[in-house]
Scaffold this motif. Structure first.
Motif, PDB file in Angstrom:
ATOM      1  N   GLY A  15      26.840  25.698  44.741  1.00  0.00           N
ATOM      2  CA  GLY A  15      27.862  25.638  43.696  1.00  0.00           C
ATOM      3  C   GLY A  15      28.438  24.231  43.549  1.00  0.00           C
ATOM      4  N   ALA A  47      25.922  22.087  41.903  1.00  0.00           N
ATOM      5  CA  ALA A  47      25.873  22.429  40.478  1.00  0.00           C
ATOM      6  C   ALA A  47      27.066  21.808  39.752  1.00  0.00           C
ATOM      7  CB  ALA A  47      25.860  23.951  40.305  1.00  0.00           C
ATOM      8  N   PHE A  67      18.310  29.493  52.647  1.00  0.00           N
ATOM      9  CA  PHE A  67      19.119  30.657  52.250  1.00  0.00           C
ATOM     10  C   PHE A  67      18.511  31.986  52.689  1.00  0.00           C
ATOM     11  CE2 PHE A  67      20.703  33.396  48.571  1.00  0.00           C
ATOM     12  CZ  PHE A  67      22.017  33.424  48.988  1.00  0.00           C
ATOM     13  N   THR A 125      30.629  40.655  51.078  1.00  0.00           N
ATOM     14  CA  THR A 125      29.454  40.055  50.463  1.00  0.00           C
ATOM     15  C   THR A 125      29.239  40.591  49.048  1.00  0.00           C
ATOM     16  OG1 THR A 125      27.041  39.850  50.635  1.00  0.00           O
ATOM     17  CG2 THR A 125      28.000  41.836  51.579  1.00  0.00           C
ATOM     18  N   PHE A 137      12.804  39.682  46.025  1.00  0.00           N
ATOM     19  CA  PHE A 137      13.807  38.679  46.409  1.00  0.00           C
ATOM     20  C   PHE A 137      13.106  37.431  46.964  1.00  0.00           C
ATOM     21  CE2 PHE A 137      17.122  37.149  49.562  1.00  0.00           C
ATOM     22  CZ  PHE A 137      17.980  36.635  48.597  1.00  0.00           C
ATOM     23  N   ASN A 176      17.328  29.286  37.758  1.00  0.00           N
ATOM     24  CA  ASN A 176      17.239  30.244  38.853  1.00  0.00           C
ATOM     25  C   ASN A 176      18.559  30.940  39.149  1.00  0.00           C
ATOM     26  OD1 ASN A 176      14.420  29.895  40.347  1.00  0.00           O
ATOM     27  ND2 ASN A 176      15.058  27.898  39.610  1.00  0.00           N
ATOM     28  N   HIS A 197      20.987  35.840  40.386  1.00  0.00           N
ATOM     29  CA  HIS A 197      22.278  36.546  40.493  1.00  0.00           C
ATOM     30  C   HIS A 197      22.248  37.874  39.747  1.00  0.00           C
ATOM     31  CE1 HIS A 197      24.799  32.718  41.577  1.00  0.00           C
ATOM     32  NE2 HIS A 197      23.930  33.050  42.502  1.00  0.00           N
ATOM     33  N   TYR A 220      19.985  40.169  41.979  1.00  0.00           N
ATOM     34  CA  TYR A 220      20.230  40.384  43.409  1.00  0.00           C
ATOM     35  C   TYR A 220      21.669  40.166  43.856  1.00  0.00           C
ATOM     36  CZ  TYR A 220      15.183  40.518  43.470  1.00  0.00           C
ATOM     37  OH  TYR A 220      13.876  40.862  43.227  1.00  0.00           O
TER      38      TYR A 220
HETATM   39  C1  HEC Z   1      17.219  33.530  45.110  1.00  0.00           C
HETATM   40  C2  HEC Z   1      18.497  34.028  44.690  1.00  0.00           C
HETATM   41  C3  HEC Z   1      19.596  33.087  44.295  1.00  0.00           C
HETATM   42  C4  HEC Z   1      19.515  31.917  43.592  1.00  0.00           C
HETATM   43  C5  HEC Z   1      18.288  31.235  43.040  1.00  0.00           C
HETATM   44  C6  HEC Z   1      20.874  31.424  43.450  1.00  0.00           C
HETATM   45  N1  HEC Z   1      21.753  32.281  44.070  1.00  0.00           N
HETATM   46 FE1  HEC Z   1      23.764  32.017  44.213  1.00  0.00          FE
HETATM   47  N2  HEC Z   1      23.889  33.751  45.300  1.00  0.00           N
HETATM   48  C7  HEC Z   1      22.836  34.596  45.609  1.00  0.00           C
HETATM   49  C8  HEC Z   1      23.325  35.719  46.377  1.00  0.00           C
HETATM   50  C9  HEC Z   1      22.485  36.864  46.922  1.00  0.00           C
HETATM   51  C10 HEC Z   1      24.715  35.537  46.515  1.00  0.00           C
HETATM   52  C11 HEC Z   1      25.693  36.462  47.276  1.00  0.00           C
HETATM   53  C12 HEC Z   1      25.788  36.052  48.739  1.00  0.00           C
HETATM   54  C13 HEC Z   1      26.725  36.957  49.538  1.00  0.00           C
HETATM   55  O1  HEC Z   1      27.838  37.244  49.051  1.00  0.00           O
HETATM   56  O2  HEC Z   1      26.327  37.379  50.639  1.00  0.00           O
HETATM   57  C14 HEC Z   1      25.051  34.285  45.827  1.00  0.00           C
HETATM   58  C15 HEC Z   1      26.314  33.735  45.751  1.00  0.00           C
HETATM   59  C16 HEC Z   1      26.651  32.563  45.076  1.00  0.00           C
HETATM   60  C17 HEC Z   1      27.974  31.980  45.038  1.00  0.00           C
HETATM   61  C18 HEC Z   1      29.222  32.556  45.733  1.00  0.00           C
HETATM   62  C19 HEC Z   1      29.259  32.117  47.198  1.00  0.00           C
HETATM   63  C20 HEC Z   1      30.442  32.721  47.955  1.00  0.00           C
HETATM   64  O3  HEC Z   1      31.152  31.969  48.631  1.00  0.00           O
HETATM   65  O4  HEC Z   1      30.655  33.951  47.877  1.00  0.00           O
HETATM   66  C21 HEC Z   1      27.893  30.835  44.271  1.00  0.00           C
HETATM   67  C22 HEC Z   1      29.021  29.860  43.947  1.00  0.00           C
HETATM   68  C23 HEC Z   1      26.516  30.707  43.835  1.00  0.00           C
HETATM   69  N3  HEC Z   1      25.793  31.774  44.358  1.00  0.00           N
HETATM   70  C24 HEC Z   1      26.042  29.690  43.028  1.00  0.00           C
HETATM   71  C25 HEC Z   1      24.696  29.542  42.665  1.00  0.00           C
HETATM   72  C26 HEC Z   1      24.194  28.509  41.761  1.00  0.00           C
HETATM   73  C27 HEC Z   1      25.060  27.476  41.051  1.00  0.00           C
HETATM   74  C28 HEC Z   1      22.845  28.668  41.709  1.00  0.00           C
HETATM   75  C29 HEC Z   1      21.820  27.864  40.939  1.00  0.00           C
HETATM   76  C30 HEC Z   1      21.750  26.448  41.132  1.00  0.00           C
HETATM   77  C31 HEC Z   1      22.500  29.808  42.554  1.00  0.00           C
HETATM   78  N4  HEC Z   1      23.649  30.315  43.096  1.00  0.00           N
HETATM   79  C32 HEC Z   1      21.206  30.269  42.761  1.00  0.00           C
HETATM   80  C33 HEC Z   1      21.525  34.408  45.264  1.00  0.00           C
HETATM   81  C34 HEC Z   1      21.019  33.316  44.584  1.00  0.00           C
END
Ligand code: HEC
Length: 148
Positions: A36, A39, A71, A84, A97, A136, A141, A144
């Motif tokens: 994040g 990004a 990850f 979560t 996934f 992505n 998101h 999953y």
């Molecule tokens: C392959 C899957 C996947 C991709 C690709 C992905 N995410 Fe995520 N993201 C997740 C999952 C699953 C969670 C929830 C994790 C949890 O709460 O355990 C998450 C959670 C987050 C969170 C919240 C974290 C928190 O502290 O709870 C942020 C911010 C985030 N993603 C930003 C991004 C951004 C920006 C991108 C792209 C550049 C991205 N994600 C790409 C799967 C992904």
């Protein structure tokens, strides 16, 4: 002095390992937080709110790569509940996934390769390299992650 630094590094490492072992949910959320942040930096530069520099572009790209390649290690069975937003689908459709993770890593890897040693030379090349990486976020998101 050197010994002290080494000790601190060792402590840090053992702390991280303990965190990974005890609380994979916290670790994976921290990894996504770093995504994040990267990004945010990227978006800021793309919108012209943060001045573009190749080093900053490289930093954002490298953060994506680091996150994409680590990850997936933090989703052991039984961590679908708790603090979560990970969807149960991650475990129900583990192959799907994994595919999403692989695509994220492949796109981040291509962006790294396009970055070269010093980072993308200008904002246009940074946008071109990072565009596919950003696609992505939403797709993974939506599939999953659950909305809370
Ligand atoms: C392959 C899957 C996947 C991709 C690709 C992905 N995410 Fe995520 N993201 C997740 C999952 C699953 C969670 C929830 C994790 C949890 O709460 O355990 C998450 C959670 C987050 C969170 C919240 C974290 C928190 O502290 O709870 C942020 C911010 C985030 N993603 C930003 C991004 C951004 C920006 C991108 C792209 C550049 C991205 N994600 C790409 C799967 C992904």
């Amino acid at each position: 002095m050197r010994k002290l630094v080494l000790c601190v590094a060792a402590l840090c490492l053992s702390g991280m390992t303990a965190m990974a072992a005890d609380d994979p949910i916290a670790v994976r959320k921290h990894i996504m937080d770093s995504v994040g942040a990267a990004a945010g930096l990227s978006g800021g530069m793309m919108k012209g709110q943060i001045p573009y520099s190749p080093a900053a572009g490289k930093s954002a790209t490298a953060s994506m790569m680091a996150a994409a390649s680590s990850f997936g290690a933090f989703f052991p069975e039984g961590t679908d509940t708790g603090d979560t937003t990970a969807s149960p689908k991650i475990w129900e459709d583990a192959a799907g996934f994994q595919k999403a993770l692989d695509k994220f890593a492949a796109d981040a890897g291509a962006a790294m390769a396009a970055s070269g040693k010093d980072g993308p030379a200008d904002l246009e090349s940074f946008k071109a390299a990072m565009g596919p990486v950003f696609q992505n976020c939403k797709s993974c998101h939506e599939a999953y992650r659950i909305k809370k």
